[in-house]
Design a protein around this motif. Structure first.
Motif, PDB file in Angstrom:
ATOM      1  N   LEU A  25       0.825  -1.209   0.000  1.00  0.00           N
ATOM      2  CA  LEU A  25       0.000   0.000   0.000  1.00  0.00           C
ATOM      3  C   LEU A  25       0.861   1.262   0.000  1.00  0.00           C
ATOM      4  N   VAL A  26       1.998   1.219   0.689  1.00  0.00           N
ATOM      5  CA  VAL A  26       2.920   2.358   0.662  1.00  0.00           C
ATOM      6  C   VAL A  26       3.370   2.627  -0.770  1.00  0.00           C
ATOM      7  N   MET A  27       3.731   1.546  -1.487  1.00  0.00           N
ATOM      8  CA  MET A  27       4.185   1.723  -2.865  1.00  0.00           C
ATOM      9  C   MET A  27       3.065   2.245  -3.746  1.00  0.00           C
ATOM     10  N   GLY A  28       1.869   1.679  -3.615  1.00  0.00           N
ATOM     11  CA  GLY A  28       0.758   2.125  -4.434  1.00  0.00           C
ATOM     12  C   GLY A  28       0.392   3.573  -4.178  1.00  0.00           C
ATOM     13  N   ALA A  29       0.392   3.966  -2.901  1.00  0.00           N
ATOM     14  CA  ALA A  29       0.064   5.348  -2.557  1.00  0.00           C
ATOM     15  C   ALA A  29       1.125   6.304  -3.082  1.00  0.00           C
ATOM     16  N   ALA A  30       2.399   5.938  -2.920  1.00  0.00           N
ATOM     17  CA  ALA A  30       3.481   6.801  -3.399  1.00  0.00           C
ATOM     18  C   ALA A  30       3.423   6.951  -4.917  1.00  0.00           C
ATOM     19  N   LEU A  31       3.157   5.855  -5.618  1.00  0.00           N
ATOM     20  CA  LEU A  31       3.112   5.888  -7.072  1.00  0.00           C
ATOM     21  C   LEU A  31       1.925   6.718  -7.563  1.00  0.00           C
ATOM     22  N   ALA A 174       1.952 -11.638  -4.987  1.00  0.00           N
ATOM     23  CA  ALA A 174       0.527 -11.312  -4.861  1.00  0.00           C
ATOM     24  C   ALA A 174       0.339  -9.849  -4.460  1.00  0.00           C
ATOM     25  N   VAL A 175       1.153  -9.370  -3.516  1.00  0.00           N
ATOM     26  CA  VAL A 175       1.076  -7.961  -3.118  1.00  0.00           C
ATOM     27  C   VAL A 175       1.460  -7.063  -4.290  1.00  0.00           C
ATOM     28  N   PRO A 180      -0.534  -1.796  -8.762  1.00  0.00           N
ATOM     29  CA  PRO A 180      -0.998  -0.929  -9.861  1.00  0.00           C
ATOM     30  C   PRO A 180      -2.442  -0.478  -9.700  1.00  0.00           C
ATOM     31  N   GLY A 181      -3.327  -1.412  -9.335  1.00  0.00           N
ATOM     32  CA  GLY A 181      -4.719  -1.032  -9.160  1.00  0.00           C
ATOM     33  C   GLY A 181      -4.912  -0.028  -8.046  1.00  0.00           C
ATOM     34  N   PHE A 182      -4.234  -0.249  -6.920  1.00  0.00           N
ATOM     35  CA  PHE A 182      -4.360   0.694  -5.806  1.00  0.00           C
ATOM     36  C   PHE A 182      -3.791   2.058  -6.182  1.00  0.00           C
ATOM     37  N   SER A 183      -2.729   2.067  -6.974  1.00  0.00           N
ATOM     38  CA  SER A 183      -2.142   3.347  -7.386  1.00  0.00           C
ATOM     39  C   SER A 183      -3.116   4.145  -8.251  1.00  0.00           C
ATOM     40  N   LEU A 203      -7.597  -2.500 -12.526  1.00  0.00           N
ATOM     41  CA  LEU A 203      -6.526  -3.402 -12.125  1.00  0.00           C
ATOM     42  C   LEU A 203      -5.223  -3.100 -12.850  1.00  0.00           C
ATOM     43  N   ALA A 204      -5.324  -2.553 -14.054  1.00  0.00           N
ATOM     44  CA  ALA A 204      -4.138  -2.226 -14.847  1.00  0.00           C
ATOM     45  C   ALA A 204      -4.161  -0.737 -15.178  1.00  0.00           C
TER      46      ALA A 204
END
Length: 317
Positions: A25-31, A174-175, A180-183, A203-204
């Motif tokens: 989630l940290v990566m997705g939020a940062a991206l 899996a994480v 990408p979707g969360f970002s 998702l993409a």
């Protein structure tokens, strides 16, 4: 029986899974936030060209890496505990990762060229060199460094403390698929906050075919985990080098004409892109062989630069 005091208990299942998901989630939020705020900052500063591309990349790393460092510090650990090393070891590992992926790509794409599947443009070496350097800096800060620090670093290490190598690899991958979707969700929310038009949520990213994208991401993620476990010293930098090589090869070969890379390939059909997972699988085999070579060279687990007190206690007992 051993004369040692009991080590601290292993983290609970919920704590382990929470840390692993938190890293993603940290990566997705940062991206998501960095790629949307970057153009706003660039417009405010009047930046263009390479600097405008660099700003979002800097923002992503500036958010993701310090947050992971902070999470580690709260547990009495540092970035070295997730796979970084000294400057020399980092550079050596980065070159190993980049070299294995570039070599695998050269073999597979070269075979595809010999079979008539790819036809190459005339290279402009000066433009190509400039593109590789500029793209390498942006890709390092936007993708390779923050993704590997959060995922193959923090997530993998968190899972590896409690689970075996296979489970940690599958869990990390899996994480990776969630990021990408969360970002896109975070990016859309950030766009609304700054008054920009939001991109598609899914998702993409960019409206790509979800099945094909997630399939490639799965193979890519498993290759990166294999790279991360290939050496003892600075193992995470092997994954960073592999990540950079993958991005560089694909952007030059398949997108070089659109990106002004100075060299590109024309494919005989869209199916030729299936050569990408093929060379990723070949690179995975190369990293597995490198890991076996390292194992023969000395005792101890591969891919972990240090262990937690719990792990050291288990090893001693």
């Amino acid at each position: 029986m051993t004369g040692l005091r009991p080590g601290p208990p292993a983290p609970s299942l919920l704590s382990t899974l929470g840390r692993a998901l938190g890293g993603g989630l940290v990566m997705g939020a940062a991206l998501g936030a960095g790629t949307e705020l970057g153009p706003v900052v660039a417009d405010t500063l009047g930046a263009g060209g390479f600097v405008a591309r660099l700003i979002p990349a800097v923002l992503v790393s500036a958010v993701a890496v310090p947050l992971i460092a902070l999470a580690l510090r709260r547990r009495g650990r540092s970035l070295k505990d997730v796979g970084f090393g000294g400057a020399g070891a980092n550079l050596r590992s980065l070159l190993i990762g980049a070299g294995v992926v570039a070599g695998a790509a050269a073999l597979v794409l070269g075979s595809g060229t010999a079979a008539g599947l790819l036809r190459w443009s005339r290279p402009d070496l000066g433009t190509l060199a400039g593109y590789v350097v500029a793209n390498g800096v942006v890709a390092l800060l936007l993708e390779a460094l923050p993704e590997e620090t959060t995922l193959r670093g923090y997530v993998w290490t968190s899972l590896r403390v409690r689970f075996g190598g296979l489970a940690a690899a599958l869990g990390t991958t899996a994480v990776f698929l969630v990021v990408p979707g969360f970002s896109t969700v975070v990016g859309a929310a950030t766009s609304h906050l700054v008054g920009r038009e939001a991109g598609p949520v899914g998702l993409a990213p960019g409206g790509q075919d979800p099945f094909g994208y997630l399939f490639l991401l799965t193979v890519f993620g498993l290759m990166l985990v294999t790279a991360r476990t290939a050496v003892r010293r600075a193992p995470l930098c092997v994954a960073i080098g592999a990540h950079l090589a993958f991005l560089t090869v694909n952007r030059v070969v398949y997108e070089g004409d659109r990106r002004g890379a100075g060299w590109h390939a024309e494919v005989s059909s869209p199916d030729v892109e299936l050569l990408v997972p093929v060379y990723l699988l070949l690179a995975m085999a190369g990293f597995a062989l490198w890991r076996r070579r390292e194992r023969r060279g000395g005792a101890g687990p591969i891919g972990r630069t240090s262990s937690t007190p719990t792990e050291r206690h288990r090893s001693a007992t």
